[in-house]
Design an enzyme around this catalytic site. Structure first.
Site, PDB file in Angstrom:
ATOM      1  N   HIS A  41       0.829  -1.211   0.000  1.00 33.49           N
ATOM      2  CA  HIS A  41       0.000   0.000   0.000  1.00 33.49           C
ATOM      3  C   HIS A  41       0.860   1.257   0.000  1.00 33.49           C
ATOM      4  CE1 HIS A  41      -3.708  -2.398   1.456  1.00 33.49           C
ATOM      5  NE2 HIS A  41      -3.758  -2.180   0.165  1.00 33.49           N
ATOM      6  N   HIS A 123     -10.336  -7.438   4.980  1.00 34.09           N
ATOM      7  CA  HIS A 123      -8.917  -7.300   4.636  1.00 34.09           C
ATOM      8  C   HIS A 123      -8.463  -8.474   3.761  1.00 34.09           C
ATOM      9  CE1 HIS A 123      -4.587  -6.775   5.011  1.00 34.09           C
ATOM     10  NE2 HIS A 123      -4.817  -5.556   5.494  1.00 34.09           N
ATOM     11  N   GLU A 125      -5.699 -10.024   3.526  1.00 34.78           N
ATOM     12  CA  GLU A 125      -4.966 -11.054   4.281  1.00 34.78           C
ATOM     13  C   GLU A 125      -5.951 -12.027   4.934  1.00 34.78           C
ATOM     14  OE1 GLU A 125      -2.126  -9.754   7.340  1.00 34.78           O
ATOM     15  OE2 GLU A 125      -2.670 -11.548   8.478  1.00 34.78           O
ATOM     16  N   THR A 162      -2.209 -11.049  11.133  1.00 37.31           N
ATOM     17  CA  THR A 162      -0.863 -10.794  11.685  1.00 37.31           C
ATOM     18  C   THR A 162      -0.700  -9.396  12.279  1.00 37.31           C
ATOM     19  OG1 THR A 162      -0.073 -10.138   9.486  1.00 37.31           O
ATOM     20  CG2 THR A 162       0.273 -12.424  10.116  1.00 37.31           C
ATOM     21  N   CYS A 190       2.158 -10.666  14.311  1.00 42.89           N
ATOM     22  CA  CYS A 190       3.557 -10.316  14.071  1.00 42.89           C
ATOM     23  C   CYS A 190       3.916  -9.153  14.992  1.00 42.89           C
ATOM     24  CB  CYS A 190       3.743  -9.911  12.620  1.00 42.89           C
ATOM     25  SG  CYS A 190       5.360  -9.212  12.310  1.00 42.89           S
ATOM     26  N   ASN A 220      -2.440   0.143   8.148  1.00 43.03           N
ATOM     27  CA  ASN A 220      -1.570   0.171   9.328  1.00 43.03           C
ATOM     28  C   ASN A 220      -0.975   1.554   9.555  1.00 43.03           C
ATOM     29  OD1 ASN A 220       1.608   0.116   9.051  1.00 43.03           O
ATOM     30  ND2 ASN A 220       0.815  -0.918   7.223  1.00 43.03           N
ATOM     31  N   SER A 262       4.529  -0.355   5.121  1.00 41.01           N
ATOM     32  CA  SER A 262       4.664  -0.405   3.658  1.00 41.01           C
ATOM     33  C   SER A 262       5.297   0.874   3.106  1.00 41.01           C
ATOM     34  CB  SER A 262       3.278  -0.618   3.040  1.00 41.01           C
ATOM     35  OG  SER A 262       2.352   0.302   3.592  1.00 41.01           O
TER      36      SER A 262
END
Lengths: 281, 281
Positions: A41, A123, A125, A162, A190, A220, A262
């Site tokens: 992104h 999302h 993911e 994550t 994560c 994020n 990102s």
């Protein structure tokens, strides 16, 4: 010039760094190449890759006879099957931590567990991870209220997107304990996200101005800016150095800088250079 | 006479009822018979069984050429092995819920997990359960503070003493989540305890006097009395009807009665009869 407090954890996480490197290497190697969705992104990074011949396609159906890059968020099991049928070269840049979550989903589903995935349903993911379990035995839960609405199960497994906050994961597990006698938990969060958020909070509390660098389409980065804004209302989410407004720096002795997972290093560096220019005025 | 509010959940839980029945049946069947420890924490019941020829021994070494009853708390794997070597008749009255916890401990240990058992280290049930796992891979944890002191593990499993409070179990699991990436949880808590405690709280809040019947050596009865005392300070833990003091009943319109998991029905009935006598005065 204001003193700059730059977060050590600013920018690329492990998975994004890896995906970006793989994308540039693949662009070198293959004449015809595309990425399934924007690789990360960051519109600036996507533009650079386009300069190297990597076009962005938005569905497997649009992939022609060319190499295809799977981005760090991963794709669904169905999409992967489709790609394999096309017999194109696949550059799988799925983040290894996301891959692990996909594997847990497949295995736990195979072992007969109902699966709770703590995350945001929409999302990519999350869509990828849940595609590895049967639809009627997987439940995406974003918060405690949604967990409380779950029925009872005999055997339940819980994993997470994550990038989830640990506290939300923990609170949802406490609710899941009331839903099943047997619970399996794989903490697939994560740490990069929480480390970055923790450091951002710390820096935001020590500066008069906080800058958070990253794509406006990056969830994020947006979340990171919101966290900083709670502590330092003079927080700005900027995508590039051009977004900086000299007026922000009035009376600023210390400025904090962090960046989403990102955000390429060179974008952060340009922001730092721009701060120096603004400070000299 | 005061109105009596008798708890539906007063007295024998499933496991104790089963163990007691098995003990009386075995006493009928076998001339020479002993129980390894008092069969339940009710001196009155133990005395009745002694009247049927069941002597209490305090160690496997003291078992002679006779049938032996294993009480509802269970025994350690080592003790069971010793008994088997003696080739005596074993009447295994281990509570099926405790047995399940023992089986989980053995299996999870075999699968390579470190095991956290939420419970009281010294309790015979806990000693029995943990004996099914290797000593250096099992950790008895009574509260959150002890859980926080645990090191990190790669794979952790958590089970509970059957009489634990759910909230403590849940809070300890939240801590364990910070100790390992993989967590397996088996909620081995028996609902009988929480149902009994919940009903006792409810009754205690509606009476002027609360009586909790059970052995003074019974941990669950003592805990039940403590819970009632928090709500109604005029709470008395009594072992038999003889312990009732008429002075307690002054100005009492309603009296509540409950009993621990190891309290025989006839002891509860004698207390009820005694309340009627006291009330008539």
């Amino acid at each position: 010039m204001p003193e700059i407090l730059l977060a050590k954890s600013a920018g690329y996480c492990f998975g994004v760094k890896r995906a970006t490197q793989m994308a540039f290497e693949a662009a070198d190697e293959h004449e015809d190449i595309c990425s399934l969705g924007p690789i990360i992104h960051s519109p600036q990074l996507v533009k650079r890759l386009e300069g190297q011949g990597v076009r962005v396609v938005d569905a497997v159906g649009a992939v022609e006879n060319e190499a295809v890059i799977i981005r760090s968020h991963g794709i669904t099991a169905g999409e992967l099957d489709e790609l394999k049928k096309k017999q194109v070269t696949i550059v799988d840049a799925t983040c290894p931590f996301v891959k692990k979550a996909q594997e847990h989903a497949a295995r736990l589903n195979g072992e007969g567990y109902h699966l709770v995935l703590v995350g945001e349903e929409e999302h990519p993911e999350v869509q990828g991870i849940i595609s590895y379990a049967e639809k009627d035995r997987v439940h995406v839960v974003a918060n405690v209220e949604q967990a409380e609405a779950l029925p009872r199960f005999s055997r339940l497994a819980v994993i997470a997107q994550t990038t989830q906050a640990f506290d939300n994961f923990r609170d949802i597990i406490a609710v899941c304990l009331t839903k099943a006698r047997e619970l399996r938990v794989y903490n697939t969060i994560c740490d990069a996200t929480s480390v970055r958020q923790k450091e951002a909070r710390d820096i935001a509390s020590r500066v008069e101005l906080m800058l958070v660098v990253g794509g406006y389409n990056s969830a994020n980065t947006t979340r990171l800016a919101a966290i900083c804004r709670e502590i330092q209302p003079r927080t700005h989410h900027v995508e590039t150095a051009d977004d900086l407004d000299p007026a922000w720096f009035a009376g600023v002795v210390r400025v904090g800088v962090t960046a989403g997972a990102s955000t390429p290093d060179w974008l952060i560096e340009q922001v730092l250079e721009r701060i120096e220019e603004v400070g000299e005025k």
